[in-house]
Each structure stands twice: as C-alpha cells, then as structure tokens.
Scaffold this active site. Structure first.
Site, short mmCIF file in Angstrom:
data_model
loop_
_atom_site.label_atom_id
_atom_site.label_comp_id
_atom_site.label_asym_id
_atom_site.label_seq_id
_atom_site.Cartn_x
_atom_site.Cartn_y
_atom_site.Cartn_z
N PHE A 40 105.11 41.41 90.28
CA PHE A 40 106.11 40.37 90.89
C PHE A 40 105.49 39.12 91.18
O PHE A 40 106.13 38.08 91.41
CB PHE A 40 106.54 40.74 92.31
N ALA A 41 104.42 38.77 90.75
CA ALA A 41 103.65 37.52 90.90
C ALA A 41 102.63 37.05 89.63
O ALA A 41 101.88 38.12 89.12
CB ALA A 41 102.89 37.31 92.11
N LYS A 65 100.46 31.00 93.67
CA LYS A 65 100.86 32.25 93.56
C LYS A 65 102.50 32.25 93.14
O LYS A 65 103.07 31.79 94.03
CB LYS A 65 100.65 33.28 94.68
N ASP A 85 99.14 47.74 101.68
CA ASP A 85 98.75 47.62 100.29
C ASP A 85 97.36 47.61 100.16
O ASP A 85 96.76 46.58 99.70
CB ASP A 85 99.41 46.69 99.61
N GLY A 121 95.48 36.16 87.40
CA GLY A 121 95.78 37.54 87.51
C GLY A 121 97.23 37.68 87.33
O GLY A 121 98.03 36.69 87.84
#
Length: 200
Positions: free
Chosen positions: A75-76, A93, A189, A71
C-alpha cells in the site's frame, strides 16, 4: 484463577480486523478536534502529484528533490528526498489509498510517550492528504532496518548474527513494545523490517 466481572466483560468489544477501513474511518470521525485540524496535517483538493526519482515536487511550503525509492510495499512506496535549500534528507511515504491513521498514531506517540523514550520510534513531520492517497514526511534513518542487519550476516562465513547482538536487539524490541503497551497503544505489525536502526 482471575475471573473478570460481568460489567467489565460486557465493556470489552472484540475486533476481528483492526485494519477494517470502516472501523478506522469511524474512529477518526469521532476525534475532537478532527485530525485535519492538526497543524501538521494538510488536506489537498486534488490527487497526489507525480512522485518519481530525479524529479522535484512541492509539498506544502517545501520544494523537495526526490532522490530514490527506498522500499515498496502493498500500500505504500517510500522515497528518499532532499531539501535543496538545507540539504536535509527526509522520507516521503506515499500511500494509496490515503492512510491518515498512521499520522494519528504518530500524534498519539507525541502526546502519550515520555520525552525520554519518544526518540525510540519514528516521527512523522507532516501528513498531506489527497483525494487518492496520502504522503507522510518523516525523518530519514539511513542505517537500514533490523532485517537488513540480519541479512548482512548471511554473507559472512558463520552466517549467523552473534548471540549477544541478538539478545541486545530482543531486549530493545521488548522494551519498545512495553513502552507502547504502557500508554495503551498496540502495534499489530511487529517484524524485523519495521524496526529502523538509529545512529548508535
């Protein structure tokens, strides 16, 4: 009506942006001992090595074969990797810029949550901090996310997840949030693609 005392009200500081870099850096700089002294946190005096599918990288003492991209976000980028010695699959990650806060929160989950509920949350094995970013090594949950589960029902004739299953997931989510709040952690989040599905 419950009115807070003036002393208690004065102690409350409202934060307009909990993701402000200056705020997070300030909070991390006050830790004693510092986060970088954690045995699973490694600081490298260089940039992140090139990480691409079908390449092998060294991450600390481990040599890892990068399998694929799982994915991508703002930012990652999240990769699946395999340890060629043990055949164990893990998650990498890759974050640019570095995000040591996520590793810090993981250490707080380890310290604050009861062992009986710790397995409900993902676990970061180690953090590698570079000049231009960070790499977190974490356990792989290969059953997708709650969003994947919801979307899988769109291909079926009724296109809706059954209500008992919706209620089950709702209760699970509320329980997880309640466990976090009970130990003084707020997740800012909460969304279906941030819930990974476990073995059950």
């Amino acid at each position: 009506m419950n009115v807070a005392s003036p002393a208690r009200t004065a102690a409350v500081q409202l934060i307009s942006d909990p993701w402000d870099d200056t705020l997070i850096s300030g909070l991390l700089s006050t830790l004693s001992p510092p986060l970088t002294s954690h045995p699973c946190c490694v600081t490298w005096p260089c940039n992140i090595p090139a990480i691409n599918p079908r390449t092998t990288i060294s991450m600390g003492k481990a040599s890892l074969r990068v399998d694929c991209v799982l994915g991508e976000g703002a930012f990652a980028t999240v990769y699946q990797a395999t340890d060629p010695v043990t055949s164990e699959r893990i998650v990498l990650k890759v974050q640019k810029p570095a995000n040591p806060w996520e590793f810090y929160i993981n250490t707080q989950l380890d310290a604050r949550l009861r062992p009986a509920v710790r397995h409900l949350y993902s676990s970061v094995r180690s953090a590698h901090l570079f000049n231009d970013g960070s790499v977190l090594l974490a356990e792989l949950h290969n059953h997708g996310t709650l969003l994947n589960a919801v979307n899988s029902y769109k291909t079926l004739s009724d296109k809706l997840m059954p209500k008992p299953l919706v209620l089950y997931f709702t209760v699970c989510i509320l329980n997880m949030v309640e466990q976090l709040h009970a130990v003084g952690i707020v997740h800012a989040d909460i969304k279906p693609d941030n819930f990974l599905l476990g073995e059950r």
